[in-house]
Design a protein around this motif. Structure first.
Motif, mmCIF file in Angstrom:
data_model
loop_
_atom_site.group_PDB
_atom_site.id
_atom_site.type_symbol
_atom_site.label_atom_id
_atom_site.label_comp_id
_atom_site.label_asym_id
_atom_site.label_seq_id
_atom_site.Cartn_x
_atom_site.Cartn_y
_atom_site.Cartn_z
ATOM 1 N N ARG A 160 86.927 -5.903 29.454
ATOM 2 C CA ARG A 160 85.734 -6.738 29.653
ATOM 3 C C ARG A 160 84.475 -6.056 29.126
ATOM 4 N NH1 ARG A 160 89.585 -8.545 32.617
ATOM 5 N NH2 ARG A 160 89.552 -10.632 33.568
ATOM 6 N N LEU A 161 84.360 -4.767 29.344
ATOM 7 C CA LEU A 161 83.188 -4.047 28.830
ATOM 8 C C LEU A 161 83.150 -4.074 27.307
ATOM 9 C CD1 LEU A 161 83.161 -0.976 31.246
ATOM 10 C CD2 LEU A 161 81.561 -2.888 31.241
ATOM 11 N N LYS A 162 84.291 -3.905 26.681
ATOM 12 C CA LYS A 162 84.349 -3.948 25.222
ATOM 13 C C LYS A 162 84.018 -5.349 24.695
ATOM 14 C CE LYS A 162 87.672 -0.160 24.542
ATOM 15 N NZ LYS A 162 86.869 0.626 23.570
ATOM 16 N N ALA A 163 84.450 -6.384 25.424
ATOM 17 C CA ALA A 163 84.152 -7.764 25.004
ATOM 18 C C ALA A 163 82.661 -8.064 25.107
ATOM 19 C CB ALA A 163 84.957 -8.745 25.846
ATOM 20 N N ILE A 164 82.028 -7.565 26.173
ATOM 21 C CA ILE A 164 80.574 -7.739 26.289
ATOM 22 C C ILE A 164 79.890 -7.031 25.119
ATOM 23 C CG2 ILE A 164 78.519 -7.287 27.691
ATOM 24 C CD1 ILE A 164 80.374 -7.293 30.159
ATOM 25 N N GLY A 165 80.389 -5.839 24.808
ATOM 26 C CA GLY A 165 79.824 -5.082 23.695
ATOM 27 C C GLY A 165 79.961 -5.799 22.365
ATOM 28 N N ALA A 166 81.086 -6.480 22.173
ATOM 29 C CA ALA A 166 81.290 -7.228 20.926
ATOM 30 C C ALA A 166 80.282 -8.359 20.807
ATOM 31 C CB ALA A 166 82.716 -7.772 20.879
ATOM 32 N N TRP A 167 80.007 -9.029 21.927
ATOM 33 C CA TRP A 167 78.994 -10.101 21.916
ATOM 34 C C TRP A 167 77.607 -9.503 21.678
ATOM 35 C CZ3 TRP A 167 74.541 -11.501 24.433
ATOM 36 C CH2 TRP A 167 74.105 -12.815 24.237
ATOM 37 N N MET A 168 77.327 -8.368 22.326
ATOM 38 C CA MET A 168 76.020 -7.734 22.175
ATOM 39 C C MET A 168 75.796 -7.212 20.765
ATOM 40 S SD MET A 168 74.064 -7.796 24.921
ATOM 41 C CE MET A 168 73.075 -6.307 25.096
ATOM 42 N N ASP A 169 76.848 -6.781 20.087
ATOM 43 C CA ASP A 169 76.700 -6.305 18.711
ATOM 44 C C ASP A 169 76.040 -7.355 17.822
ATOM 45 O OD1 ASP A 169 77.690 -3.780 19.035
ATOM 46 O OD2 ASP A 169 79.737 -4.278 18.423
ATOM 47 N N LYS A 170 76.335 -8.616 18.087
ATOM 48 C CA LYS A 170 75.822 -9.708 17.272
ATOM 49 C C LYS A 170 74.542 -10.330 17.843
ATOM 50 C CE LYS A 170 80.493 -11.047 15.825
ATOM 51 N NZ LYS A 170 81.511 -12.141 15.846
ATOM 52 N N VAL A 215 73.035 -21.172 24.004
ATOM 53 C CA VAL A 215 73.680 -22.469 24.215
ATOM 54 C C VAL A 215 75.080 -22.262 24.775
ATOM 55 C CG1 VAL A 215 74.260 -24.695 23.187
ATOM 56 C CG2 VAL A 215 72.356 -23.346 22.251
ATOM 57 N N PHE A 216 75.271 -22.674 26.031
ATOM 58 C CA PHE A 216 76.584 -22.585 26.664
ATOM 59 C C PHE A 216 77.435 -23.806 26.321
ATOM 60 C CE2 PHE A 216 74.528 -20.088 30.429
ATOM 61 C CZ PHE A 216 74.332 -19.003 29.594
ATOM 62 N N ASP A 217 76.802 -24.964 26.344
ATOM 63 C CA ASP A 217 77.514 -26.228 26.114
ATOM 64 C C ASP A 217 77.152 -26.753 24.726
ATOM 65 O OD1 ASP A 217 78.969 -28.529 26.478
ATOM 66 O OD2 ASP A 217 77.455 -29.535 27.698
ATOM 67 N N TRP A 218 77.799 -26.210 23.708
ATOM 68 C CA TRP A 218 77.490 -26.565 22.316
ATOM 69 C C TRP A 218 78.301 -27.783 21.887
ATOM 70 C CZ3 TRP A 218 74.715 -23.533 18.452
ATOM 71 C CH2 TRP A 218 74.811 -24.042 17.154
ATOM 72 N N LYS A 219 77.611 -28.791 21.432
ATOM 73 C CA LYS A 219 78.251 -29.982 20.876
ATOM 74 C C LYS A 219 77.506 -30.371 19.607
ATOM 75 C CE LYS A 219 79.671 -31.740 25.403
ATOM 76 N NZ LYS A 219 79.479 -32.812 26.424
ATOM 77 N N SER A 220 78.239 -30.531 18.521
ATOM 78 C CA SER A 220 77.611 -30.901 17.253
ATOM 79 C C SER A 220 76.877 -32.226 17.409
ATOM 80 C CB SER A 220 78.665 -31.026 16.153
ATOM 81 O OG SER A 220 78.054 -31.320 14.919
ATOM 82 N N GLY A 221 75.610 -32.218 16.985
ATOM 83 C CA GLY A 221 74.778 -33.411 17.115
ATOM 84 C C GLY A 221 73.995 -33.462 18.413
ATOM 85 N N ALA A 222 74.181 -32.453 19.279
ATOM 86 C CA ALA A 222 73.471 -32.443 20.560
ATOM 87 C C ALA A 222 71.998 -32.117 20.358
ATOM 88 C CB ALA A 222 74.095 -31.421 21.504
ATOM 89 N N LYS A 223 71.180 -32.577 21.278
ATOM 90 C CA LYS A 223 69.735 -32.331 21.242
ATOM 91 C C LYS A 223 69.392 -31.406 22.403
ATOM 92 C CE LYS A 223 68.838 -36.917 19.279
ATOM 93 N NZ LYS A 223 68.549 -36.393 17.916
ATOM 94 N N LEU A 224 68.728 -30.300 22.069
ATOM 95 C CA LEU A 224 68.346 -29.313 23.080
ATOM 96 C C LEU A 224 66.866 -29.458 23.405
ATOM 97 C CD1 LEU A 224 70.076 -26.136 21.574
ATOM 98 C CD2 LEU A 224 71.099 -27.915 23.009
ATOM 99 N N GLN A 255 80.021 -26.531 14.216
ATOM 100 C CA GLN A 255 80.790 -25.892 15.270
ATOM 101 C C GLN A 255 80.026 -24.728 15.895
ATOM 102 O OE1 GLN A 255 84.520 -24.756 13.453
ATOM 103 N NE2 GLN A 255 85.441 -26.761 13.865
ATOM 104 N N ALA A 256 80.358 -24.459 17.150
ATOM 105 C CA ALA A 256 79.741 -23.328 17.845
ATOM 106 C C ALA A 256 80.243 -22.027 17.247
ATOM 107 C CB ALA A 256 80.073 -23.384 19.327
ATOM 108 N N PRO A 257 79.350 -21.117 16.875
ATOM 109 C CA PRO A 257 79.791 -19.819 16.335
ATOM 110 C C PRO A 257 80.388 -18.911 17.405
ATOM 111 C CG PRO A 257 77.416 -19.888 16.519
ATOM 112 C CD PRO A 257 77.902 -21.264 16.848
ATOM 113 N N ASP A 258 80.088 -19.185 18.674
ATOM 114 C CA ASP A 258 80.611 -18.371 19.773
ATOM 115 C C ASP A 258 80.990 -19.290 20.923
ATOM 116 O OD1 ASP A 258 80.452 -16.634 22.319
ATOM 117 O OD2 ASP A 258 80.279 -15.131 20.733
ATOM 118 N N SER A 259 82.182 -19.155 21.441
ATOM 119 C CA SER A 259 82.663 -20.051 22.501
ATOM 120 C C SER A 259 81.996 -19.806 23.840
ATOM 121 C CB SER A 259 84.178 -19.906 22.660
ATOM 122 O OG SER A 259 84.507 -18.565 23.023
ATOM 123 N N ILE A 260 81.379 -18.626 24.013
ATOM 124 C CA ILE A 260 80.757 -18.293 25.293
ATOM 125 C C ILE A 260 79.266 -18.588 25.280
ATOM 126 C CG2 ILE A 260 80.179 -16.391 26.854
ATOM 127 C CD1 ILE A 260 82.877 -15.154 26.123
#
Length: 591
Positions: A341-351, A388-397, A434-439
């Motif tokens: 889990r720590l490594k996964a957080i780090g992978a997200w933080m890298d970007k 964006v947690f709930d990414w949907k193509s065409g959505a308005k934020l 498409q969402a570049p990140d699922s989280i």
């Protein structure tokens, strides 16, 4: 009296006197240095600058309780692992035997710090002494420590301090200043009949104060001192701990758990993130990566990678820090689930770390349904990071700001540009593809000038002059443990367990008058609350409703407000008459 006992008493009194002398010596040295032309003490803003920019740190709960790992005499004990001595009512002489089995030969401080750094963490806080009284360092006044009492014979804290210095992480200590189940003057041990009790003051001067002094003088620059938990200690000894900390490390940061009248530098939340952005500028949420703070062999309740990353984002969006706890085993390593889990957080933080480090809270007055927002002000303009947690193509934020947009694009791919529109309702960002990140995918929104937020409607009177204080907009001050929290699914204040937790609301009055106050409360046992409005405080008895799901309407008193303005209603437990309860909205009815 035997000569041995006489010598023991003399030794105790000498330690007491030495503790008092130590305090005055250190304070005198501090004053002498100031007079000798030393730099002026750092302001709070200067001391907190790095901490506010860091946003993410590692908490470590580690001690000899990792040997029984939640089990005593073959039976699982309740609560987190570090409470096993208390929950199992283990006598001191028997609990001490766990030290003989503590030999974490696989521990590597450099690898540990490297993992924290890989996760994107900027600071580390470890338990120097927890409530069980065992010192995880080479204590000069307490032989019950990791060097003298275990076969490991290495100073864990010294190794971590050096590794943090080498790898560029800030370092700090957790210290249980009041509770100590091993010392006869420490609070909390009410089960061991073999203890010959002494005063709490004697414990502080004999053990706590000298240990704190050693931690702050022999381990290099210490950035954080994390106290836990406030108890009814005398003001004299709490003052001693407070003054020696600031005198020895002038740049140090402390939390709000030294004592009730010592707010520290930042507010502490435990386990549960606040539903509303706290009023305090500086605050931190500490949370275990699994269910227990210390290592339990049966603890498989690890939070998902999605939850952990979104919790970090949520804390940052409210202007707070995320102190994520891990629990090493008795071998000195983490379980694979924690490392993954720590490594996964780090992978997200890298970007995406640009959207976390050095950011401020969401400038909008409400959190969006689609995710969370952080921001930076850069010169005359501002940059918002839309997570964006709930990414949907065409959505308005929708973003509740009245500002001119400069540009909007994806943080991880600046070529992906998004269209925006502005109106009286604010800015709308139209996301495509498409969402570049699922989280959590991060959209950058650059605007002109400082954020101009569309005001959120304040809590105020309705057409009849009454005021509804909804649970979702409550503010919390939890001095010890989770205390009280808002449960979104149940829409009420849930698990109000601690007598150190204060719940309060800010509201506005345009039409002064007399108000009768009621609330719906559910509790299994009788309790008592102190209700405060303006300068009037009224203790109110809360009779048991029978179950935590059965709510009764409780009269909280009648209060008069004689002029328009902003006010605060506060609910605080009456300690000696407190039992847990759940609480729905509070209603102020204008009469």
């Amino acid at each position: 009296m035997k000569i041995k006992d006489q010598m023991k008493n003399v030794q105790k009194w000498l330690m007491l006197i030495m503790g008092i002398i130590l305090l005055f010596t250190r304070c005198s040295e501090s004053k002498s240095q100031a007079k000798a032309g030393q730099k002026e003490p750092l302001s709070k803003e200067e001391r907190m600058e790095w901490w506010e920019e860091a946003r993410f740190g590692m908490f470590i709960h580690w001690g000899i309780y990792s040997v029984p790992a939640g089990f005593y005499k073959g039976e699982a004990q309740t609560n987190s692992a570090e409470w096993i001595m208390n929950k199992g009512k283990i006598p001191i002489a028997e609990y001490e035997k766990f030290a003989d089995q503590f030999n974490p030969a696989k521990f590597d401080a450099n690898k540990f710090v490297a993992l924290a750094k890989e996760a994107g963490m900027k600071y580390m806080v470890i338990t120097a002494k927890h409530h069980d009284g065992f010192s995880m360092f080479d204590s000069k006044v307490n032989p019950y420590n990791v060097v003298d009492a275990t076969p490991f014979k290495r100073d864990v804290l010294k190794e971590l301090a050096e590794a943090c210095k080498e790898q560029g992480l800030r370092f700090g200590f957790y210290y249980s200043q009041a509770q100590d189940w091993h010392h006869p003057g420490g609070m909390g041990n009410n089960w061991d009949e073999g203890i010959e009790r002494v005063s709490s003051d004697e414990y502080v001067y004999e053990k706590a104060l000298p240990e704190v002094e050693q931690l702050l003088t022999e381990y290099g620059p210490i950035s954080i001192f994390w106290w836990d938990t406030p108890r009814k200690m005398t003001k004299k000894v709490v003052d001693s701990l407070y003054h020696i900390t600031s005198a020895l490390q002038p740049g140090i940061i402390t939390n709000d758990r030294l004592g009730e009248d010592y707010p520290g530098d930042h507010k502490t939340f435990e386990r549960k993130l606040p539903s509303e952005k706290p009023e305090d500028r500086y605050w931190e949420i500490c949370q275990p990566i699994s269910g227990s703070w210390g290592y339990r062999s049966d603890d498989d309740n690890f939070k998902s990678i999605e939850t952990l990353i979104r919790n970090l984002i949520d804390a940052s969006s409210k202007g707070g820090n995320y102190l994520l706890n891990v629990s090493p085993t008795h071998e000195g390593i983490l379980r694979p689930e924690a490392t993954t889990r720590l490594k996964a957080i780090g992978a997200w933080m890298d970007k995406n770390s640009e959207s976390i480090y050095k950011t401020q809270a969401n400038p909008c007055e409400e959190e969006p349904e689609w995710g969370r927002i952080t921001m930076r002000q850069e010169g005359e303009n501002s940059t918002l990071y839309l997570h964006v947690f709930d990414w949907k193509s065409g959505a308005k934020l929708p973003v509740k700001l009245k500002n001119e947009v400069v540009s909007s694009y994806l943080l991880t791919d600046t070529s992906r540009v998004f269209e925006t529109t502005t109106s009286e309702d604010g800015i709308t960002v139209n996301i495509m593809g498409q969402a570049p990140d699922s989280i959590a995918s991060v959209v950058v929104l650059k605007i002109k000038g400082a954020p101009n937020a569309i005001p959120r409607k304040p809590i105020s009177q309705d057409e009849k002059g009454s005021i509804a204080l909804v649970a979702q907009r409550a503010q919390f001050q939890n001095l010890q443990g989770p205390g009280a929290e808002y449960n979104k699914s149940k829409d009420h204040i849930d698990h109000w367990t601690s007598d150190k937790a204060r719940v309060y609301w800010k509201f506005r009055v345009e039409k002064p008058g007399t108000f009768s106050i009621h609330s719906e409360i559910a509790n299994e046992n009788d309790s008592e609350l102190l209700v405060t409005l303006k300068e009037k405080s009224v203790p109110v008895k809360i009779p048991a409703s029978g179950r935590y799901g059965d709510f009764n309407s409780i009269d909280l008193g009648t209060f008069t407000i004689d002029k328009p303005g902003d006010y605060e209603l506060s609910l605080m437990p009456v300690s000696e008459k407190w039992n847990p309860l759940n609480l729905k909205n509070v209603q102020l009815t204008w009469q």
